[in-house]
Design a protein around this motif. Sequence first.
Motif, mmCIF file in Angstrom:
data_model
loop_
_atom_site.group_PDB
_atom_site.id
_atom_site.type_symbol
_atom_site.label_atom_id
_atom_site.label_comp_id
_atom_site.label_asym_id
_atom_site.label_seq_id
_atom_site.Cartn_x
_atom_site.Cartn_y
_atom_site.Cartn_z
ATOM 1 N N UNK A 13 35.674 47.033 32.654
ATOM 2 C CA UNK A 13 35.839 45.729 33.289
ATOM 3 C C UNK A 13 37.287 45.264 33.255
ATOM 4 N N UNK A 55 25.632 44.550 36.723
ATOM 5 C CA UNK A 55 25.526 43.285 37.470
ATOM 6 C C UNK A 55 26.259 42.116 36.822
ATOM 7 N N UNK A 56 26.246 42.023 35.514
ATOM 8 C CA UNK A 56 26.918 40.853 34.931
ATOM 9 C C UNK A 56 28.425 40.970 35.124
ATOM 10 N N UNK A 57 28.926 42.193 35.045
ATOM 11 C CA UNK A 57 30.352 42.412 35.251
ATOM 12 C C UNK A 57 30.703 42.262 36.726
ATOM 13 N N UNK A 58 29.833 42.744 37.580
ATOM 14 C CA UNK A 58 30.037 42.586 39.017
ATOM 15 C C UNK A 58 30.183 41.111 39.362
ATOM 16 N N UNK A 59 29.304 40.295 38.792
ATOM 17 C CA UNK A 59 29.360 38.864 39.061
ATOM 18 C C UNK A 59 30.707 38.295 38.613
ATOM 19 N N UNK A 60 31.181 38.725 37.449
ATOM 20 C CA UNK A 60 32.466 38.227 36.966
ATOM 21 C C UNK A 60 33.615 38.637 37.882
ATOM 22 N N UNK A 81 33.557 39.650 41.043
ATOM 23 C CA UNK A 81 33.499 39.050 42.378
ATOM 24 C C UNK A 81 33.952 37.592 42.341
ATOM 25 N N UNK A 82 33.551 36.875 41.286
ATOM 26 C CA UNK A 82 33.971 35.476 41.270
ATOM 27 C C UNK A 82 35.472 35.390 40.993
ATOM 28 N N UNK A 122 38.149 33.441 43.352
ATOM 29 C CA UNK A 122 39.145 32.485 42.859
ATOM 30 C C UNK A 122 40.547 32.863 43.305
ATOM 31 N N UNK A 181 26.844 38.468 51.352
ATOM 32 C CA UNK A 181 26.166 37.198 51.639
ATOM 33 C C UNK A 181 26.881 36.026 50.975
ATOM 34 N N UNK A 182 27.456 36.293 49.799
ATOM 35 C CA UNK A 182 28.062 35.209 49.026
ATOM 36 C C UNK A 182 29.582 35.219 49.045
ATOM 37 N N UNK A 183 30.170 36.228 49.676
ATOM 38 C CA UNK A 183 31.611 36.415 49.512
ATOM 39 C C UNK A 183 32.454 36.220 50.768
#
Lengths: 342, 342
Positions: free
Chosen positions: A169, A198-203, A205-206, A210, A230-232
């Motif tokens: 990560x 997935x938890x790292x992916x979420x970090x 991507x966010x 930013x 969809x979210x990006x």
Amino acid sequence: MDTMTEGNILEVRDLTVRFMMNEGTVHAVNGVTFSLPEGKSIGIVGESGCGKTVSAYSVTQLLPKTARVSGQILFREKEGTITDIAKLPVDGKEIRRIRGQEISMIFQEPMSSLSPVHTVFNQLAEAMILFQGMTKKQARERCVELLKLVGIENAERRVDEYPFQFSGGMRQRAMIAMALARNPRILIADEPTTALDVTLQAQVLSLIQEMQDEFKLSMILITHALGVVAHMVDYIHIMYLGRVVESGPTLEIFENPKHPYTRGLLNSIPKLHGKRGQRVSSIPGAVPSAYSLPEGCVFRARCSERRSACMYEIPRRIQVGSEHYVSCCLYDGEEDQYAANA
Amino acid sequence: MPQMPEDTVLQVTNLKKYFPIESGFLRRKVVGNVRAVDGVSFYIKKGRTLGLVGESGCGKTTVARTILRAIDPTEGSILFRTRDGIVDMATLDNEGLKKARTEIQMVFQDPYSSLNPRMPIMDIIAEPLRAHGYSRKDQEERVKELLELVGLRAEYARRYPHSFSGGQRQRIGIARALALNPSVVVADEPVSALDVSVQAQVLNLLLDLQEQMGLTYLFISHDLSVVRYLCDRVAVMYLGRIVELADVDILYGQPRHPYTSTLLSSVPDADPRSAWHAKAIKGEITGPPREVRGCAFAPRCPYAVGICKSTAPELRSISTDESVTHEVACHLAEELELEGVS
Ligand SMILES: Nc1ncnc2c1ncn2[C@@H]1O[C@H](COP(=O)(O)OP(=O)(O)OP(=O)(O)O)[C@@H](O)[C@H]1O
Ligand SMILES: Nc1ncnc2c1ncn2[C@@H]1O[C@H](COP(=O)(O)OP(=O)(O)OP(=O)(O)O)[C@@H](O)[C@H]1O
Ligand SMILES: [Mg+2]
Ligand SMILES: [Mg+2]
């Protein structure tokens, strides 16, 4: 003189890429057109082998010498002039300038862009000293600042470490920091989180989100995951076998998909709120080989709505909404309808 | 003879697998253990599916490999109901194992590397049949049957793996696993390497086969969306331990462990209007600890209090209804208000 639509920072027109191999010609990208509005983000989505990476690499001329590229890749410089990247000499000064300070890329595998034999500092500082004329001390401060920004703790110490001392990560974060160190105007991210949990992916991507806001970047996000785009991103381009089959604003693509492939793809995604035992609808067959493209519509063999015209006609790009385009003969004639209503 | 409830096919109790960490060059010494699997217990009823989910390195594959005795467990029992009675896979001798393995089979993640490229499909699928003394003619017959069962044409038997797509190769892997009519199939990330449109085909095939043949599955995946369609009950692993185990709709709807809730909210659902809590959690899995004090998730847990750092929580039932499974390993399970998905 080339012209571009106002507000766009990049326009790719009719991009075609072939690889000449002993076994035959690989038709990797076949007439791809898309544009990137300044400050916005677009997603290029499609299944494995559809030409996402090859399209992206064309933009910064990172393809191997076996590639035959044609089409236009128009880039609007800071001062407003337009450069056709496709026409720039290979490995010349101009393309190196564009790669060095205008368009940065991040990849799925961070080790492919981080060198194992240099410290993180040396790699991050290179562009700052070379292109931005910073002193070593200034570059150091900026590096630490960037590493902190991407969430690496103890940045003052870690900046002198080698990439192998970082976790997966952290490497991904360091690569993002490196892409930003160049102060680019465009960020191209090729499956930046596919290898992550997935938890790292979420970090990650966010973090990318930013950074995009912070640096007012224009972004091309490449992925096979519709859940991610969809979210990006603001706009989506759906690719199939080297072609863009549909493109439009994100919400429009999800809520009003037109192309049978887009529909099939959306229906085949398992949902978090699915039901045990329920069957997910799938698209029959598999993606054909890029060695011998079928004539006519490339999707027809798997299409449940194919007609005789699909056999021999390459579908035109038809406008079906204000920014919504589809390449499918089911919509022949709707262009006039749309124009009449508009 | 060991006992278990009549409708239970597989019952794993306190399964542990420690890998020694060696150090020193000339005289290698064991300096510690990687606790890849550290006291895992679960059962699966006949014709049902248990899902095993969790992030990379949490021990899912190690659980699978120990159950099939591809590797020996460090501790624990693995009761398996065969046609001739209940056996403990953990202590079976080679002859017993050979017999038991006809009834419990594995499907692997990577459809590319799990098939021998130099063997025609016929021989690949017939391998287990040959080993168990089927005549050449019976082998051919059975392979044809199996190909049909998994939705491939019988003529394909003479082709080699390279001429098949990823989804087709995964079907071949499933056909091979079913060759000897097993009662249990352990599927380790069987669709993770496939494109979405093809992934759905294989998921549906697994569902169909279960319904037709009454198969019992242990289904391993890191993709929570996929798991929801396949599984009756789901176990969430974190660093070698099960942190939550529940009936599928309960686990998704009312998770009781902060890690489960985090996993669920990290998944970007393919719906631009759905909420996506991208910043749900900090930090990343660092690898299994050599020794455990306190809850392994505590360093990343937003709710952790004193006791979480000093005492490891046991997996305990919080269900008030005997027909409903809900077990969780968290000191605060009753107090926290966690979010799930509907
Ligand atoms: N250097 C190369 N030489 C020959 N063929 C290539 C080369 N690079 C890519 N291709 C082919 O071009 C096509 C498009 O490949 P590309 O890597 O762009 O796909 P992609 O959409 O990025 O897929 P993935 O999701 O798997 O990354 C494929 O058929 C691929 O095999
Ligand atoms: N043969 C081995 N020797 C030493 N350590 C091992 C061995 N096999 C696995 N491990 C370690 O045990 C832990 C669990 O690995 P395992 O492969 O079971 O994880 P997993 O949950 O299947 O992960 P993934 O989702 O990446 O497949 C990891 O830390 C891994 O490095
Ligand atoms: Mg790619
Ligand atoms: Mg695994």
